[in-house]
Design a protein around this motif. Structure first.
Motif: not given
Length: 68
Positions: A36-41
């Protein structure tokens, strides 16, 4: 200070009660699955916002030094 509303970038709008507690909205988050994460943060998904009035009623003013 207790008569002025507060606003900060982390917790948003709020106010300081007569007993010195800062009252602001509370947030409920869920940790995202790796897919679900789209970026490292990008770790959390916000599920709900609990309004200030609900938070304030959960912790009543009990300081014995406060005179009403």
């Amino acid at each position: 200070m207790k008569e002025l509303p507060t606003e900060d970038r982390l917790m948003g709008k709020g106010y300081v009660r007569i007993d010195g507690r800062k009252i602001h909205p509370m947030y409920l988050f869920e940790v995202k699955k790796p897919e679900e994460s789209k970026a490292p943060w990008d770790y959390y998904k916000q599920l709900a916002t609990i309004p200030r009035r609900s938070v304030a009623s959960a912790r009543p003013e009990r300081c014995p030094l406060v005179k009403k």
